[in-house]
Design a protein around this motif. Structure first.
Motif: not given
Length: 384
Positions: A90, A186, A299, A331, A188-189
């Protein structure tokens, strides 16, 4: 022209003098610009920024227009540089160095990228497999970005693997330690294990072969050492399919579904194949992961880890097992829905386990609930 000046007046009666300092004020000028920086998570980032001007300018840092507040991880050094220790994903952002004095200000922007986990891992593996105690085996791994795919490449070597276990452990190497989940690329989110837990977690794993053997593993991740390496302890116990030392073992690509089952709790499961001399053998496993709930949650309700290009090589002379695996996490296909065997708990939201045994007619004799499923058992002398 700036400097110290002296005016001296003399005549026959004597002399008198006065001194003064001439200062020329000027707006700030950046003399050392910060450069785009890419570091691994857990490492220390130093963004250099220095400026000249009169009066000497002050340097402050901001992130997307918001001031960077000094804390235990972020510090503005006396020379104006910004230091961020134990960098996290982050922290990835564009930062602004602002030099300011009475005459004006100047700003320069610089991007900082913190990369999806640590670049190294090390740890110990102890326990017994097929009733063979193998003392302490040591694992060392490196993690790099794949130049030709959206994945990270984990290359590892496990030492002190007895020859009697070498072929059998070929089927386990990728799940023998949680390095691949902790450092997966990773997409995307999605979050890998490092981003989600800061590499501090416990993982209980059970592997079951179609031929009936069961192996249990406990993984303890203890964060990063001072050099940014992931620290692991692994304890294994149980049985695996016994293979001949000359067997040709080939592990197929596979996926794992990670499900957020509660605060600081994950459940993951998978089924895959390996081939022994061309003959396919299925096996299945599951993970139960616990971590500090204050770290938050994934997420998505479900994330899918993709493991590909798994290669293993056992060296009987050195008694070492080397393996390579490409890992990424994204995801799930139905990332906002709970899979079969789980029900949505809106407080999280989480996917809480359904107790199928609460239904009276689920099993005729005894029902045992498991995460995402259940088992029916029979009394002695009977079989299902």
């Amino acid at each position: 022209d700036a400097g110290d000046y002296k005016c001296v007046a003399t005549n026959d009666a004597g002399a008198v003098e006065r001194s003064l300092t001439l200062t020329l004020q000027s707006p700030p000028v950046i003399t050392v610009e910060p450069v785009e920086t890419v570091i691994e998570a857990g490492a220390t980032a130093v963004l250099n920024c220095q400026a000249n001007g009169e009066p000497p300018p002050t340097i402050k840092w901001s992130r997307r227009g918001h001031p960077v507040v000094s804390d235990e991880r972020a510090t503005v050094l006396s020379n104006g540089s910004l230091r961020i220790v134990a960098a996290r994903k982050e922290d990835t952002s564009e930062y602004e160095c602002v030099a300011r004095n009475l005459m004006g200000s100047v700003l320069v922007r610089v991007p900082l990228t913190v990369q999806g986990g640590p670049s190294r891992a090390k740890g110990s593996v102890i326990g017994n497999i097929n009733d063979i105690e193998f003392g302490i085996a040591f694992l060392n791994a490196t993690v790099t970005d794949s130049p030709d795919s959206e994945a990270r490449v984990i290359q590892a070597k496990i030492t002190n693997v007895p020859r009697s276990l070498g072929p059998a452990m070929s089927t386990l190497v990728s799940i023998l330690s949680p390095v691949y989940w902790t450092t997966a690329k990773e997409i995307g989110e999605a979050m890998n294990g490092f981003t989600l837990t800061d590499a501090v977690f416990k993982r209980e794993t059970q592997v079951e072969f179609a031929t009936g053997e069961i192996l249990r593993m406990t993984h303890v991740a203890r964060g990063l050492d001072s050099d940014g390496a992931l620290l692991l302890d692994v304890v294994v116990s149980g049985h695996v399919l016994q293979l001949q030392s000359i067997a040709d073992v080939n592990v197929k690509d596979y996926t794992e579904d990670y499900i957020q089952t509660g605060p600081g709790q994950l459940y993951a499961h998978s089924t895959r194949l390996f081939t022994v001399d061309g003959v396919s053998v299925p096996y299945t496993w599951n993970h139960t992961i616990t971590y500090d709930y204050t770290k938050g949650k994934m997420p998505f309700l479900v994330e899918t880890l993709h493991a590909a290009s798994v290669t293993t090589e056992y060296n009987p002379l050195e008694e070492t097992m080397a393996f390579k695996i490409h890992a990424s996490i994204a995801k799930g296909d139905r990332s906002n829905q709970c899979p079969a065997g789980f029900a949505l708990d809106s407080t999280g939201p989480y996917c809480s386990d359904i107790d199928e045994c609460e239904t009276r007619d689920t099993c005729q004799h005894e029902c045992r609930n498991t995460l995402g499923s259940y088992q029916c058992t029979c009394p002695p002398g009977y079989r299902l």
